[in-house]
Enzyme design. Structure first.
Site, short mmCIF file in Angstrom:
data_model
loop_
_atom_site.label_atom_id
_atom_site.label_comp_id
_atom_site.label_asym_id
_atom_site.label_seq_id
_atom_site.Cartn_x
_atom_site.Cartn_y
_atom_site.Cartn_z
N HIS A 89 -94.83 48.53 1.72
CA HIS A 89 -94.86 49.85 2.07
C HIS A 89 -95.42 49.97 3.59
O HIS A 89 -94.40 51.29 4.04
CB HIS A 89 -96.04 50.44 1.46
CG HIS A 89 -97.03 51.81 1.55
ND1 HIS A 89 -95.63 52.51 1.25
CD2 HIS A 89 -97.24 52.13 2.21
CE1 HIS A 89 -96.86 53.88 1.86
NE2 HIS A 89 -98.06 53.59 2.23
N ASP A 118 -74.05 66.24 24.82
CA ASP A 118 -74.03 65.41 23.50
C ASP A 118 -75.21 64.29 24.12
O ASP A 118 -75.38 64.53 25.33
CB ASP A 118 -72.59 64.50 23.37
CG ASP A 118 -72.69 63.77 22.10
OD1 ASP A 118 -73.69 63.02 21.24
OD2 ASP A 118 -71.52 64.16 21.01
N TRP A 154 -98.10 44.29 6.66
CA TRP A 154 -97.30 44.23 7.84
C TRP A 154 -97.15 43.92 9.16
O TRP A 154 -96.77 44.21 9.98
CB TRP A 154 -97.35 46.13 7.93
CG TRP A 154 -98.28 46.76 8.76
CD1 TRP A 154 -99.32 47.14 8.69
CD2 TRP A 154 -98.02 47.25 9.88
NE1 TRP A 154 -99.91 47.85 9.32
CE2 TRP A 154 -99.16 47.87 10.48
CE3 TRP A 154 -96.91 46.84 10.05
CZ2 TRP A 154 -99.00 48.54 11.64
CZ3 TRP A 154 -96.75 47.62 12.23
CH2 TRP A 154 -98.39 47.93 12.36
N SER A 181 -82.28 48.09 17.29
CA SER A 181 -81.82 50.01 17.63
C SER A 181 -82.61 50.50 18.14
O SER A 181 -81.95 51.70 18.97
CB SER A 181 -81.97 50.23 16.10
OG SER A 181 -82.52 51.58 15.16
N SER A 182 -83.96 50.48 18.10
CA SER A 182 -84.93 51.69 18.82
C SER A 182 -85.19 51.96 20.56
O SER A 182 -84.85 52.15 20.53
CB SER A 182 -86.33 51.58 18.19
OG SER A 182 -86.81 51.76 17.36
N HIS A 265 -100.54 48.72 19.15
CA HIS A 265 -100.99 50.17 19.49
C HIS A 265 -100.11 51.49 19.91
O HIS A 265 -100.67 52.41 19.72
CB HIS A 265 -102.27 50.64 19.86
CG HIS A 265 -103.38 51.49 19.62
ND1 HIS A 265 -103.51 52.06 18.68
CD2 HIS A 265 -103.29 52.47 20.81
CE1 HIS A 265 -104.70 53.10 19.03
NE2 HIS A 265 -104.09 53.15 20.01
N GLU A 267 -97.13 51.63 19.53
CA GLU A 267 -96.29 51.52 18.60
C GLU A 267 -96.93 53.91 17.58
O GLU A 267 -96.31 54.56 17.60
CB GLU A 267 -96.28 50.64 17.22
CG GLU A 267 -95.69 51.31 16.13
CD GLU A 267 -94.53 51.61 16.41
OE1 GLU A 267 -93.68 51.62 17.24
OE2 GLU A 267 -94.05 52.37 15.19
N TYR A 269 -98.79 55.67 19.18
CA TYR A 269 -98.10 56.86 19.53
C TYR A 269 -97.19 57.26 19.78
O TYR A 269 -97.17 57.78 19.96
CB TYR A 269 -99.38 56.49 21.16
CG TYR A 269 -100.63 56.21 20.91
CD1 TYR A 269 -101.38 58.40 20.68
CD2 TYR A 269 -101.12 55.82 20.83
CE1 TYR A 269 -102.39 58.12 20.29
CE2 TYR A 269 -102.28 55.72 20.58
CZ TYR A 269 -103.41 57.29 20.20
OH TYR A 269 -105.10 57.20 20.33
N SER A 280 -96.24 71.07 19.11
CA SER A 280 -95.76 72.27 19.86
C SER A 280 -94.77 73.16 20.23
O SER A 280 -94.99 74.29 20.78
CB SER A 280 -96.18 71.37 21.73
OG SER A 280 -96.95 70.52 21.13
N HIS A 314 -108.52 47.15 19.95
CA HIS A 314 -109.73 47.86 18.97
C HIS A 314 -109.88 47.33 17.54
O HIS A 314 -110.43 47.81 17.02
CB HIS A 314 -110.26 49.39 19.59
CG HIS A 314 -108.53 49.97 19.12
ND1 HIS A 314 -108.33 51.30 19.97
CD2 HIS A 314 -107.74 49.98 18.37
CE1 HIS A 314 -107.46 51.88 19.23
NE2 HIS A 314 -106.85 50.93 18.54
N HIS A 315 -108.63 46.85 17.29
CA HIS A 315 -107.67 47.22 15.69
C HIS A 315 -107.92 45.09 15.78
O HIS A 315 -107.76 45.11 14.50
CB HIS A 315 -106.11 46.41 15.90
CG HIS A 315 -105.54 48.00 16.07
ND1 HIS A 315 -105.05 49.12 14.73
CD2 HIS A 315 -105.06 48.20 17.75
CE1 HIS A 315 -104.58 49.27 15.71
NE2 HIS A 315 -104.49 49.80 16.95
N THR A 340 -106.13 64.30 23.85
CA THR A 340 -106.24 64.59 22.42
C THR A 340 -106.56 65.46 22.37
O THR A 340 -106.65 66.92 21.73
CB THR A 340 -106.60 63.65 21.60
OG1 THR A 340 -106.05 61.93 21.78
CG2 THR A 340 -105.32 63.58 20.10
N LYS A 343 -104.79 68.47 24.08
CA LYS A 343 -104.07 69.21 22.57
C LYS A 343 -104.49 70.26 22.10
O LYS A 343 -103.51 71.13 21.55
CB LYS A 343 -103.56 67.61 22.38
CG LYS A 343 -102.53 67.50 24.26
CD LYS A 343 -101.76 66.12 23.28
CE LYS A 343 -100.10 65.98 24.23
NZ LYS A 343 -99.02 66.24 23.88
N ARG A 462 -109.74 46.53 1.60
CA ARG A 462 -108.11 46.92 1.89
C ARG A 462 -106.73 45.73 1.45
O ARG A 462 -107.84 44.54 1.19
CB ARG A 462 -107.67 47.53 2.92
CG ARG A 462 -107.89 46.00 3.88
CD ARG A 462 -107.29 46.58 5.46
NE ARG A 462 -105.52 47.19 5.55
CZ ARG A 462 -105.46 47.27 6.98
NH1 ARG A 462 -106.09 47.23 7.93
NH2 ARG A 462 -103.81 47.84 6.59
#
Lengths: 537, 184
Positions: A89, A118, A154, A181-182, A265, A267, A269, A280, A314-315, A340, A343, A462
Site C-alpha cells: 500500500h 512540448d 515500504w 523513470s523518475s 526525507h 522524497e 518533499y 498556489s 528524524h525518522h 512552510t 507558505k 503500526r
C-alpha cells in the site's frame, strides 16, 4: 501575466499546417497512438490514468488493511499477508500513485504554462512513462510468487528485506525501474523549464507550479540515484555475498536506515512541493488576487528543498545516536516549519480580502491548507526527540503522514484535476459532483485519520494485524471512515468520466481570475500548442 | 546554440549528476564509518577502561547467558559455559572456544550483540577476542577470554541477559567494523 502571440496558435490548432508538414497531422488512431506518442499531453494523460489505477490498487490494499483492523482478533487474512498489504500500500501509493500523478501534471501543464511546444526530450518522455506499467506489474505480481510480496514495510529495512523471498527481489527491481523513470522525467522537466521558456518569461515570472516542479525535479535527480544505490546494495546483500547491512558479516543495518532516509526525507518533499505549486495556482484564481509574496514563495520552496536534505535522521531517533546528533536533526527539522509557515501565511494572505468563490478546486485548495497545516503541526510534534521516542512506530505517525500525503498531496491533485479539466477536456465538470466528492472526502478523511492520533498516543503500534481491546472503538471508527473515503473516490471517477464525455462547453478561460499562459490557449488545448511561442511582457 | 543543442548539453550535465549521486550513495558507507569512528559510536573494537572504584553489589544476582554463532566460515564456535551467575560490579572472565574445521588458514572477526539492547550501555569489556581478528591455522583450536563487568547502574528489572558473538570470515587483512583495531 499578459501574452502577445501569433493568432494561429490561439484560435485553431491546425493553423500552422502549411508551415510544418511533419507536425501537421493529428494523433494516429487506436492503441498505437498511446504506445508511440511523444506528445506531452498524451503522455500526461497516460501518467494521470496510470496513477489513478494505481491509486485504486493501493486503495484496495488499504481496504484490506482496514477490514482486518475493523475488529480486534484475526478475521480475514494471515499476518504475513497483512504485512504485504501495508508494505505494498505504501510503496504503490508513493511510487505508483502520487509521484506519477505529479509527473502527469508536469507533462500537461509545464509546456503550456511556460509557452513551450512540448517537453524537451519527447521520446525519452514516452520511455519514462512506459517504464511504469512493468514496474507496477512486478509489484502486483509479487503477491502471487512463493513467499508472497515484500512484507518488511515500504522502507524495506534490513534484516527483514535481506531475508525475504523472491517477492522482495521483484520489489527491488520495481524500485529500480521506477527510479530510472523518475530520473528521466526529472531531466526532461528541468531541461524544458530552463531552456524552453517563451521569450520574456524570466525565471521570476514563471508560474509557481513551474517553480515548485523545477525544484522538485532537482531533488529527484539528487536523491533518486541514492535510492537506486541503496536497493542495489540490498540486492547484492541478498544474492552476491556482500554484507553492507548484515551485522553478522561486519555490516550495519542502521546504516541502511541512514542511506534510505537520505533519499526518503527529500522524497517526502518531492511529493508535497508540486502540491504547493498547484495550490498556489488555484488560490489566486478563485481569490481574484495575485499570489501574495510570490518571491518569498519561491525562496521558501528552495529553502524547504535544501533543508529537506539535512533532516533525515528524524525518522530514526530511536536507533541510538549521540544526543548532539539528535539535537541537530531535531532543530533542523523544526527549522523547516519556518519556510512552510511562510507558505501557509502567504496562502492565507492571498485569500485575505479577495473576492473569493468556492468552486471545487478552491474547496480542495482550502481543505489542503487546513488539513496540511494539521499534518505539519503533528510533524513538528514528532520532531521533538522525547515525544518522537514515545510515538515512534505508532499510529500517531500514520495519522501525521496521511494528513500531509492524503489531505496534502492528494487533495492538491484533486484540486488540480478539477482546475485544469476544462482545459484538458474542453468541457466543464459537473460542479455538484465535484462538491459532493470534496465534502465526502473531507469528512471521511478526518473520520479515518483523526482518531488515529488518539490510537497512536495511546500506544497502538503500526503494522500490526491485531491489537489490544482498548483500541477497538477508534479502530472501528477509522475503518468506517476508510471505507467511506475509498468509495467517495468513485464520485471522482464519475465526475472525470462525465467531464470527458461531455458537459457544458468550456471557454478558453473558464475561471475569470486565472492569469497563467495555458488559459490563452483554446479549450480543449490543441494537440500542438505554442508552436509559435507567446511573448511574455 | 540551438535549443536542441542546449537541451542535449543540459541532459548530459544532469545525467552526470545522477551517476555521481549513485556513486555518492556508495560513498556514504565509508563516510558513515568515519563519522562513527570520530563520534565514538559503534566502536566495537576498543576495550573499555574502568575509571575509579566500582562497588560490587552483592545483593543482586544477574544471569548472563553466552551465545556463539558463525556465519559462512568453517569454524566451530561455542562458549565454555552456557551461562554465568554474577553480581553487578563484579569483574568476570568467561571463555569461548573456536575450532577451525577446514584445512586452510582462515581469518575471522567476531561481532558482539547484546540483549536487552540497553545492556550495551552498562557492559564494560576489558578484554575480548572480538577486539582483534582471529587467524586460525588448519584444524587449530583456540580458547579465548572475555573479561567484563556489568555496572551496578543497570536497571533493577534486568535479571537475565545475553551476550552473543558471531564470527564472520575476513578476507586477508580487511577489518571493516569501524574503529581501529588495536592489538591487545
Amino acid at each position: 501575466m499578459a501574452a502577445v502571440h501569433d493568432d494561429h496558435a490561439h484560435g485553431h490548432g491546425h493553423g500552422h499546417e502549411h508551415g510544418h508538414d511533419d507536425h501537421a497531422h493529428g494523433p494516429p488512431k487506436g492503441m498505437m497512438r498511446w504506445l508511440t506518442t511523444t506528445n506531452h499531453k498524451d503522455i500526461g494523460t497516460m501518467y494521470l490514468w496510470f496513477s489513478f489505477s494505481m491509486f485504486i490498487v493501493g486503495g484496495l490494499m488499504a481496504f484490506g488493511i482496514r477490514a482486518e483492523l475493523f475488529q480486534p482478533g484475526m478475521q480475514l487474512m494471515t499476518p504475513e499477508f497483512f504485512n504485504s498489504l501495508t508494505t505494498n500500500h505504501g510503496l504503490i501509493m508513493v511510487f505508483g500513485a502520487i509521484m506519477p500523478a505529479f509527473v502527469g501534471f508536469a507533462n500537461w501543464q509545464v509546456p503550456m504554462m511556460i509557452g513551450a511546444p512540448d517537453m524537451a526530450f519527447a521520446r525519452m518522455n514516452n520511455w519514462s512513462f512506459w517504464l511504469l506499467p512493468p514496474a507496477a506489474l512486478l509489484l502486483v505480481a509479487a503477491f502471487f510468487v512463493p513467499g508472497g510480496a515484500g512484507a518488511g514495510g515500504w522502507t524495506f529495512y534490513p534484516p527483514l528485506s535481506v531475508q525475504m523471498g523472491m517477492g522482495m527481489d521483484m520489489m527491488i527491481f520495481a524500485v529500480h525501474i521506477l527510479g530510472a523513470s523518475s530520473i528521466m522525467g526529472s531531466i526532461n522537466i528541468i531541461t524544458t523549464i530552463l531552456n524552453m521558456r517563451a521569450p520574456g518569461m524570466t525565471l521570476m515570472k514563471m508560474p509557481l507550479f513551474v517553480w515548485t516542479w523545477l525544484i522538485t525535479a532537482y531533488l529527484l535527480v539528487l536523491v533518486m540515484p541514492v535510492l537506486a544505490g541503496t536497493v542495489t546494495m540490498l540486492l547484492t546483500d541478498r544474492h552476491f555475498g556482500t554484507n553492507f547491512f548484515n551485522a553478522a558479516g561486519g555490516g550495519d543495518p542502521i546504516m541502511f536506515q541512514h542511506i534510505f532516509w537520505f533519499f526518503g526525507h527529500p522524497e517526502v518533499y518531492i511529493m508535497i512541493l508540486p502540491a504547493f505549486g498547484i495550490v498556489s495556482e488555484i488560490l489566486p484564481t478563485f481569490s481574484r488576487k495575485p499570489l501574495f509574496g510570490y518571491s518569498s514563495m519561491v525562496y521558501a520552496t528552495a529553502s524547504i528543498a535544501i533543508l529537506s536534505c539535512v533532516v533525515w535522521a528524524h525518522h530514526m531517533f530511536t536507533v541510538g545516536m549521540p544526543v548532539t546528533a539528535q539535537l541537530f536533526f531535531m532543530y533542523a527539522t523544526m527549522l523547516i516549519a519556518v519556510p512552510t509557515g511562510v507558505k501557509v501565511f502567504n496562502w492565507t494572505a492571498t485569500m485575505w480580502q479577495g473576492s473569493m468563490s468556492f468552486e471545487t478546486p478552491m474547496l480542495f485548495a482550502i481543505g489542503f491548507i487546513f488539513l496540511f497545516t494539521i499534518g505539519g503541526f503533528s510533524g513538528v510534534v514528532c520532531a521533538v526527540v522525547p515525544v518522537d521516542i514515545q510515538v515512534q512506530e505508532t499510529y500517531y505517525v500514520i495519522a501525521h503522514f496521511h494528513y500531509v500525503l492524503v489531505s496534502g498531496s492528494l487533495f492538491a491533485l484533486f484540486g488540480g484535476v478539477y482546475y485544469w479539466l476544462p482545459k484538458w477536456t474542453g468541457h466543464m465538470y459537473d460542479e455538484s459532483l465535484g462538491k459532493l466528492h470534496f465534502w465526502m472526502s473531507m469528512v471521511f478523511f478526518n473520520v479515518t485519520f483523526f482518531v488515529q492520533h488518539f490510537l497512536g498516543l495511546a500506544g497502538m503500534p503500526r503494522r500490526v494485524p491485531d491489537y489490544a481491546l482498548q483500541f477497538a472503538d477508534f479502530n472501528m471508527i477509522s475503518s468506517i471512515g476508510a471505507f467511506g473515503f475509498g468509495l467517495s473516490q468513485l464520485i471522482f471517477l464519475a465526475a472525470v468520466v462525465k467531464c470527458i464525455r461531455g458537459g457544458k462547453k468550456a471557454e478558453a478561460k473558464p475561471w475569470e481570475g486565472a492569469t497563467t499562459l495555458e488559459w490563452d490557449l483554446p479549450s480543449p488545448a490543441p494537440y500542438h500548442s505554442w508552436v509559435t511561442p507567446p511573448v511574455v511582457k | 546554440m540551438s535549443v536542441v543543442q542546449a537541451n542535449t548539453t543540459m541532459m548530459k550535465k544532469l545525467l552526470i549528476v545522477s551517476v555521481a549521486m549513485f556513486g555518492f550513495g556508495f560513498a556514504l558507507i565509508p563516510l558513515y564509518e568515519k563519522i562513527c569512528e570520530v563520534a565514538g559510536v559503534n566502536n566495537l573494537l576498543n576495550a573499555d577502561t574502568l575509571t575509579g572504584n566500582v562497588q560490587v553489589d552483592t545483593s543482586r544476582w544477574l544471569t548472563v547467558e553466552l551465545d556463539a554463532n558463525t556465519r559462512g566460515l568453517p569454524w566451530q564456535f561455542k562458549p565454555m559455559q552456557a551461562s554465568v551467575r554474577i553480581h553487578p560490579g563484579e569483574l568476570v572472565e568467561v571463555m569461548y572456544e573456536v575450532r577451525n574445521n577446514s584445512d586452510r588458514e582462515v581469518a575471522g572477526q567476531a561481532i558482539p550483540s547484546y540483549s536487552p539492547q540497553l545492556l550495551a550501555q552498562h557492559l564494560k569489556k576489558l578484554e575480548c577476542f572480538c577486539f582483534t581478528r582471529q587467524v586460525l591455522k588448519p584444524n587449530e583450536v583456540r580458547q579465548m577470554p572475555v573479561q567484563f563487568m556489568i555496572e551496578p547502574s543497570l536497571p533493577d528489572d534486568v535479571r537475565v541477559m545475553t551476550i552473543s558473538y558471531t564470527f564472520f570470515e575476513l578476507s586477508n587483512d580487511l577489518v571493516d567494523t569501524g574503529g581501529k583495531a588495536k592489538p591487545i
